[in-house]
Design a protein around this motif. Sequence first.
Motif, PDB file in Angstrom:
ATOM      1  N   ASP A  34       0.814  -1.214   0.000  1.00  0.00           N
ATOM      2  CA  ASP A  34       0.000   0.000   0.000  1.00  0.00           C
ATOM      3  C   ASP A  34       0.847   1.264   0.000  1.00  0.00           C
ATOM      4  N   VAL A  36       1.492   5.016   0.556  1.00  0.00           N
ATOM      5  CA  VAL A  36       0.868   6.014   1.437  1.00  0.00           C
ATOM      6  C   VAL A  36       1.416   7.417   1.208  1.00  0.00           C
ATOM      7  N   GLU A  57       6.517   5.808  -0.864  1.00  0.00           N
ATOM      8  CA  GLU A  57       6.565   5.165   0.447  1.00  0.00           C
ATOM      9  C   GLU A  57       5.341   4.288   0.663  1.00  0.00           C
ATOM     10  N   SER A  58       5.605   3.085   1.152  1.00  0.00           N
ATOM     11  CA  SER A  58       4.524   2.204   1.577  1.00  0.00           C
ATOM     12  C   SER A  58       4.444   2.297   3.102  1.00  0.00           C
ATOM     13  N   VAL A  59       3.497   1.565   3.699  1.00  0.00           N
ATOM     14  CA  VAL A  59       3.398   1.569   5.162  1.00  0.00           C
ATOM     15  C   VAL A  59       4.765   1.231   5.762  1.00  0.00           C
ATOM     16  N   LYS A  60       5.419   0.272   5.125  1.00  0.00           N
ATOM     17  CA  LYS A  60       6.631  -0.315   5.683  1.00  0.00           C
ATOM     18  C   LYS A  60       7.913   0.446   5.359  1.00  0.00           C
ATOM     19  N   SER A  61       8.033   0.966   4.132  1.00  0.00           N
ATOM     20  CA  SER A  61       9.352   1.475   3.736  1.00  0.00           C
ATOM     21  C   SER A  61       9.278   2.554   2.663  1.00  0.00           C
ATOM     22  N   ALA A  62      10.403   3.230   2.466  1.00  0.00           N
ATOM     23  CA  ALA A  62      10.529   4.262   1.448  1.00  0.00           C
ATOM     24  C   ALA A  62      11.438   3.759   0.333  1.00  0.00           C
TER      25      ALA A  62
END
Lengths: 123, 381
Positions: A34, A36, A57-62
């Motif tokens: 996802d 974000v 960027e996702s929830v987890k990482s850039a």
Amino acid sequence: MSKLYYTEDHEWLSVDGDTATVGISTYAAGQLGDVVFVELPEVGKTVKKGEDIAVVESVKSASEIYAPVSGQITAANAALEDAPETVNEDAQGAGWFFKMTISDAAELSGLMDEAAYAEFTKE
Amino acid sequence: MLSGHEMQNDGLKRTPLASLMESLGGKMVPFAGYAMPVQFADGILKEHKWTRANCGLFDVSHMGQAFVIGPDHETTAKALEALMPGDFVGLKPGQQRYSLLLTDEGGIMDDLMVTRSIHPHFEGWLMLVVNAAFKGVDFAQIASRLPEGVRLEAAPDRALIAVQGPKTAEVLAPHCEDSCDMVFMQSKASKIGGIDCHISRSGYTGEDGFEISVKSEYANDLARLLLKNKLVKPIGLGARDSLRLEAGLCLSGHDFDETRTPVEASLSWAIPKVRREAGGFPGATRILRELSEGTTQKRVGIKPLGRAPAREGTQVHLDGVYVGEITSGGFGPTFGGPVAMGYVRADLAVPGTKLELMVRAKAHPAEVVKLPFVPQNYYRG
């Protein structure tokens, strides 16, 4: 008639004459999860192939987005600022990141076409 | 029968539930030496929101479980009180506490849960659950410092399943042999679907929920039984991390480590009055001094005011000057925006203080906020 290219960093370029529309591949969007937040390059900026010019960027990482070829940024998809999920919904359509001019068409020769990219992402 | 956790070819260990998680679509990644599901097909955002609305099932069998066993409760409790600042002597049967394993200098080696069994048969036993990444050093440290007559027995033959979310009690109710109707931070030994379990009403998502410790050979049966309920979905480590961050809960080794004391880490609440008065835990002189005089830095919640997340390691500035660092940061799916926590100069650790976050060499406005980002939803009866 535009031609579609891919980079090893999982970006796509739709090239029409000396301009390209750039985004991340459907495969990359799936891997990323996802989205974000998207940070887009400034319009008018001159970029060199391989330079990091945007961020997704996702929830987890850039992840960095690199200039796939050298040229100048002519447009950025401002809609992604309020709706970054568009990247997941339509990575190779409405989820485009930026448009740019291509200053050296020879740089395109190092990129993959659809078939080569499909092979590249085969697990 | 499986004892401990099997190692696979790539050098990663597998929990007893790893194959089940994989078969459910878990995307396995290395974490603390284990192959663990970081997410399932739904993705982190949906898994996170599902847990806040329904019930998420997490395989947390990689965490370290152990029993500390002595002749009676007071002896065992005192042995642990020499290593941690918790009030374990005062633990009633069935009660659970969050505590901190400290270095001699008062730095935080790890955080953990300590539970006193409700059953007289286990008089003198305390159960520990520590973080996967540190279980080796934690258990070695504890074992080496226990007095004569008190021992640590690691329990690698046990799996741990966390079920979290507002519908969890409803999910468990039909399977609990006797009632699972305890309150937050209480535990009991009971049967779920006929399987012997240690059940505690706790977790690390900020939601009501349970952690269920079970013998490895029954873990799959238990997980499958719970997953039959449509309200339950398997959830990966990705959402576990965003859930705990929104809940303002620390990630060991990130939001604190051996260089931070409980006072700096804003975990003074884990040092009850009785321990402040008597001391007697590692680093007590320093920690008690910090409790009265303060520290130079404090852990706080930090809300980026724009949309860009600020990740771990991001510098925090005030008027262009370094005043601290982000230790956990990302996107809060329920909060609906970026969330972070980190350390700032103590005089700035006041909600409302405006700061700058240096994301990719640019200053982004942010503000100190009270934690948690999403209200905690524990069941207190």
